[in-house]
Design a protein around this motif. Structure first.
Motif, PDB file in Angstrom:
ATOM      1  N   GLU A  11      21.424  31.267  33.877  1.00 52.87           N
ATOM      2  CA  GLU A  11      22.445  31.802  34.771  1.00 52.87           C
ATOM      3  C   GLU A  11      22.239  31.902  36.397  1.00 52.87           C
ATOM      4  O   GLU A  11      21.198  32.637  36.639  1.00 52.87           O
ATOM      5  CB  GLU A  11      22.919  32.547  34.609  1.00 52.87           C
ATOM      6  CG  GLU A  11      24.571  33.737  35.054  1.00 52.87           C
ATOM      7  CD  GLU A  11      24.588  34.574  34.158  1.00 52.87           C
ATOM      8  OE1 GLU A  11      25.786  34.118  33.513  1.00 52.87           O
ATOM      9  OE2 GLU A  11      24.121  35.585  34.713  1.00 52.87           O
ATOM     10  N   LEU A  42      19.943  32.346  23.754  1.00 48.73           N
ATOM     11  CA  LEU A  42      21.569  32.358  23.573  1.00 48.73           C
ATOM     12  C   LEU A  42      22.072  31.519  23.909  1.00 48.73           C
ATOM     13  O   LEU A  42      22.991  30.704  23.125  1.00 48.73           O
ATOM     14  CB  LEU A  42      21.426  33.084  24.947  1.00 48.73           C
ATOM     15  CG  LEU A  42      23.041  33.443  25.964  1.00 48.73           C
ATOM     16  CD1 LEU A  42      23.219  34.089  24.437  1.00 48.73           C
ATOM     17  CD2 LEU A  42      23.279  33.607  26.952  1.00 48.73           C
ATOM     18  N   CYS A  43      21.250  30.083  24.387  1.00 47.34           N
ATOM     19  CA  CYS A  43      21.811  28.822  24.747  1.00 47.34           C
ATOM     20  C   CYS A  43      21.131  28.090  23.914  1.00 47.34           C
ATOM     21  O   CYS A  43      21.206  26.056  23.976  1.00 47.34           O
ATOM     22  CB  CYS A  43      22.063  28.623  26.137  1.00 47.34           C
ATOM     23  SG  CYS A  43      22.460  29.274  27.235  1.00 47.34           S
ATOM     24  N   HIS A 105      23.523  26.346  29.431  1.00 48.08           N
ATOM     25  CA  HIS A 105      24.800  27.306  30.325  1.00 48.08           C
ATOM     26  C   HIS A 105      25.740  27.449  31.003  1.00 48.08           C
ATOM     27  O   HIS A 105      27.051  28.131  30.178  1.00 48.08           O
ATOM     28  CB  HIS A 105      24.019  29.292  31.123  1.00 48.08           C
ATOM     29  CG  HIS A 105      24.757  29.769  31.480  1.00 48.08           C
ATOM     30  ND1 HIS A 105      25.202  30.273  31.725  1.00 48.08           N
ATOM     31  CD2 HIS A 105      24.051  30.943  30.775  1.00 48.08           C
ATOM     32  CE1 HIS A 105      25.672  30.886  32.685  1.00 48.08           C
ATOM     33  NE2 HIS A 105      24.834  32.147  31.697  1.00 48.08           N
ATOM     34  N   ASP A 139      28.336  28.611  27.870  1.00 52.63           N
ATOM     35  CA  ASP A 139      28.434  30.560  28.465  1.00 52.63           C
ATOM     36  C   ASP A 139      29.766  30.128  28.551  1.00 52.63           C
ATOM     37  O   ASP A 139      29.840  29.606  29.496  1.00 52.63           O
ATOM     38  CB  ASP A 139      27.335  30.972  29.036  1.00 52.63           C
ATOM     39  CG  ASP A 139      27.192  32.070  29.359  1.00 52.63           C
ATOM     40  OD1 ASP A 139      26.534  32.612  28.455  1.00 52.63           O
ATOM     41  OD2 ASP A 139      28.006  32.802  29.345  1.00 52.63           O
ATOM     42  N   SER A 142      30.566  30.474  33.488  1.00 55.21           N
ATOM     43  CA  SER A 142      29.798  29.071  33.571  1.00 55.21           C
ATOM     44  C   SER A 142      31.416  28.544  34.890  1.00 55.21           C
ATOM     45  O   SER A 142      32.361  28.979  35.400  1.00 55.21           O
ATOM     46  CB  SER A 142      29.243  27.911  32.923  1.00 55.21           C
ATOM     47  OG  SER A 142      30.403  27.810  31.835  1.00 55.21           O
ATOM     48  N   PHE A 158      31.153  30.362  23.979  1.00 52.83           N
ATOM     49  CA  PHE A 158      31.299  31.561  22.943  1.00 52.83           C
ATOM     50  C   PHE A 158      32.627  32.078  23.774  1.00 52.83           C
ATOM     51  O   PHE A 158      32.518  32.562  24.879  1.00 52.83           O
ATOM     52  CB  PHE A 158      29.946  32.927  23.721  1.00 52.83           C
ATOM     53  CG  PHE A 158      28.905  32.318  24.400  1.00 52.83           C
ATOM     54  CD1 PHE A 158      27.942  30.495  23.293  1.00 52.83           C
ATOM     55  CD2 PHE A 158      27.280  32.071  24.861  1.00 52.83           C
ATOM     56  CE1 PHE A 158      27.239  30.500  23.430  1.00 52.83           C
ATOM     57  CE2 PHE A 158      26.675  31.888  25.419  1.00 52.83           C
ATOM     58  CZ  PHE A 158      25.913  30.536  25.242  1.00 52.83           C
ATOM     59  N   PHE A 161      32.380  37.950  24.398  1.00 56.38           N
ATOM     60  CA  PHE A 161      31.815  39.420  26.156  1.00 56.38           C
ATOM     61  C   PHE A 161      31.186  40.360  25.262  1.00 56.38           C
ATOM     62  O   PHE A 161      32.687  41.184  25.552  1.00 56.38           O
ATOM     63  CB  PHE A 161      31.962  38.551  26.826  1.00 56.38           C
ATOM     64  CG  PHE A 161      31.269  39.452  28.275  1.00 56.38           C
ATOM     65  CD1 PHE A 161      29.903  39.357  28.199  1.00 56.38           C
ATOM     66  CD2 PHE A 161      32.453  39.673  29.349  1.00 56.38           C
ATOM     67  CE1 PHE A 161      30.051  39.943  29.196  1.00 56.38           C
ATOM     68  CE2 PHE A 161      31.446  40.863  29.799  1.00 56.38           C
ATOM     69  CZ  PHE A 161      30.094  40.903  30.348  1.00 56.38           C
ATOM     70  N   HIS A 163      28.280  38.511  24.361  1.00 54.71           N
ATOM     71  CA  HIS A 163      28.099  36.979  23.050  1.00 54.71           C
ATOM     72  C   HIS A 163      27.507  37.126  22.272  1.00 54.71           C
ATOM     73  O   HIS A 163      26.466  37.237  21.678  1.00 54.71           O
ATOM     74  CB  HIS A 163      26.888  36.286  24.200  1.00 54.71           C
ATOM     75  CG  HIS A 163      27.899  35.397  25.686  1.00 54.71           C
ATOM     76  ND1 HIS A 163      29.263  35.725  26.122  1.00 54.71           N
ATOM     77  CD2 HIS A 163      27.205  36.072  26.827  1.00 54.71           C
ATOM     78  CE1 HIS A 163      29.301  35.747  27.346  1.00 54.71           C
ATOM     79  NE2 HIS A 163      27.847  35.802  27.982  1.00 54.71           N
ATOM     80  N   PHE A 166      27.856  33.099  19.336  1.00 49.71           N
ATOM     81  CA  PHE A 166      26.390  31.557  20.178  1.00 49.71           C
ATOM     82  C   PHE A 166      26.143  31.170  19.264  1.00 49.71           C
ATOM     83  O   PHE A 166      25.809  29.429  19.467  1.00 49.71           O
ATOM     84  CB  PHE A 166      25.423  31.865  21.175  1.00 49.71           C
ATOM     85  CG  PHE A 166      24.520  32.777  20.449  1.00 49.71           C
ATOM     86  CD1 PHE A 166      24.422  34.368  20.352  1.00 49.71           C
ATOM     87  CD2 PHE A 166      23.217  32.161  20.775  1.00 49.71           C
ATOM     88  CE1 PHE A 166      23.062  34.828  21.196  1.00 49.71           C
ATOM     89  CE2 PHE A 166      21.856  33.244  19.823  1.00 49.71           C
ATOM     90  CZ  PHE A 166      21.872  34.651  19.717  1.00 49.71           C
TER      91      PHE A 166
END
Ligand SMILES: [Zn+2]
Length: 489
Positions: A11, A42-43, A105, A139, A142, A158, A161, A163, A166
């Motif tokens: 990000e 996360l991704c 992301h 995400d 984005s 996702f 928030f 997150h 995921f």
């Protein structure tokens, strides 16, 4: 069936001074084909979930590289092109494939590339041709550019928030992909441009109910395969920054467009009401000092390394020191040079030290003082849900009775264990200052007597109407009052 998967994600806060190259990916996650660990970051859940789905189906999953860097500033051009071409070469070698299922992301910006994901996805489309499935988890922080929508069949973002979902959304992505590949559904993606930018925590209203509503529609309406809100990322100065609503339907383009539009206008009608209330520095410190039982947690919400800042702002600390607040612990202030000096001095040493506020304007001034080096930890880690988040070599120093943790790897304050590993019992403190916008909430709310969200200085471009954008379009709220005119409430 033969599917290809890969991960390319970070990000980019284009206002951040922390520019990154390949080393930032290697420090966070860089796994060559087959090397990705069992648990996702996360991704990268599309890769780990894909392993399970393909094993169950007896399908072949070709893994490309997986790269994730923690949020920061601009990506070095050769780094982006190198990672992109590495994955494209892996895809070419795997051809022919029946589908490409990615973890992105969606808020990358590289030197020379305002839309790296659009560039990446359209190159993938060129390789596989028009008829092969391309889908991606995103995400919500984005940028949903036209180029990406053109290149991919569908996106799943996702919903939560912080997150927390995921992995669940990667399960959605694969479930829809399997239905497509087995001929049960034909995904059509409809996008509505909300023409706004906002921050949408789902831990509070009105976003909590909105996300529940999206999931109710998904469960009840057979035409609807997936609904996503692209929140947008206000720290990315790119032309197509903003909030978008995605409806993926089973071949019902018109219905999807109507649904995306009505849901998008509902979000727009709540503009300005999604954010948590923010206190000024003076208000937060006064409130915290007046509370009888601690710990009161003050979130320095905009100096959040999770949003790409350095995490070295001293504005709140300076105010607490000036007002001689007692029982204060600060975790953390990023300053690798000061940590090195403390490491050289050793535990127990009392030394003159300058620390903090060296990264950027709007972060306050460096703090000077005679400090005691209380505790030193190499490669310190805090808990983060089921796993651990590193914050590097770290020093617990004491200045005028205030405990301060200096760290050398930028990290958001996810969990109170960041204090305990440095020898500070957070539950005995009156005031805890932490660096996080919202991810801290789940864990710190368990020990906090009260949580205060504080807007201190301007380490992050948190006011879209006033941020010094050069490229972001101006025809969205709050830069303009009502871009939808009479059709919106
Ligand atoms: Zn995000």
């Amino acid at each position: 069936m033969k599917l290809f998967t890969a991960v390319l994600a970070t990000e980019t806060n284009t206002f951040s001074p922390i520019c990154i190259d390949k080393r930032a990916f290697e420090a966070s996650l860089y796994a060559r084909p087959g090397e990705h660990p069992v648990t996702p970051t996360l991704c990268s859940a599309p890769l780990t979930v894909g392993r399970r789905v393909c094993a169950e189906k007896g399908w072949t999953l070709v893994e490309g590289s997986a790269a994730w860097a923690d949020p920061a500033g601009l990506i070095n051009r050769q780094t982006y092109e190198g990672l992109r071409d590495e994955i494209l070469d892996q895809l070419r070698a795997a051809m022919p494939v029946d589908g490409v299922i990615l973890g992105l992301h969606g808020a990358m910006v590289a030197d020379g590339y305002l839309d790296p994901e659009g560039d990446f996805l359209s190159r993938i489309r060129d390789i596989v041709g028009p008829d092969i499935l391309i889908c991606t988890e995103l995400d919500p922080h984005s940028h949903l550019t036209a180029k990406r929508v053109e290149a991919a069949d569908f996106f799943v973002a996702f919903k939560e928030f912080p997150h927390t979902d995921f992995v669940d959304r990667a399960e959605d992505l694969w479930r829809i992909a399997v239905d497509v590949l087995e001929g049960r559904v034909k995904p059509v993606m409809s996008v509505f441009d909300c023409r706004m930018i906002d921050v949408f925590p789902t831990s509070r209203e009105p976003m909590r109910s909105f996300v529940d509503k999206l999931q109710r529609i998904e469960a009840e309406d057979d035409d609807v395969l997936s609904l996503s809100v692209i929140h947008g990322f206000m720290a990315g100065d790119v032309p197509e920054m903003g909030t978008k609503l995605i409806a993926v339907t089973n071949g019902k383009a018109e219905k999807g467009a109507q649904l995306a539009r009505s849901l998008g206008l509902e979000l727009f009608a709540n503009r300005g009401r999604h954010m948590m209330p923010q206190l000024t520095v003076d208000e937060a410190v006064s409130r915290a000092m007046s509370v009888e039982t601690g710990p009161v947690v003050i979130a320095d919400m905009w100096d959040n390394p999770g949003g790409g800042t350095a995490g070295d702002a001293t504005v709140l600390l300076a105010e607490l020191l000036a007002r001689k607040a007692e029982g204060v612990a600060v975790g953390t202030i990023w300053d690798p040079v000061a940590v090195q000096i403390c490491m050289a001095a050793g535990e127990g040493a009392e030394i003159p030290l300058r620390f903090g506020a060296k990264s950027a304007p709007g972060t306050g001034n460096p703090i000077d003082g005679r400090v005691t080096v209380v505790k030193l930890v190499r490669n310190a880690e805090m808990r983060f849900g089921e796993s651990f988040a590193p914050f590097g070599d770290a020093a617990h120093i004491r200045l005028d009775g205030t405990d301060i943790i200096l760290n050398s790897v930028r990290a958001q304050s996810f969990d109170p264990s960041l204090f305990s590993v440095m020898g500070i019992d957070p539950t005995t403190k009156k005031i805890l200052v932490i660096k996080s916008t919202n991810h801290f909430h789940a864990s710190f709310s368990r020990i906090a007597s009260e949580i205060l969200y504080c807007s201190a200085g301007t380490p992050y471009p948190n006011s879209p109407a006033h941020n010094p954008y050069r490229l972001v379009r101006r025809d969205i709220w709050p830069m303009m009052e009502n871009p939808h005119g009479t059709e919106a409430a």
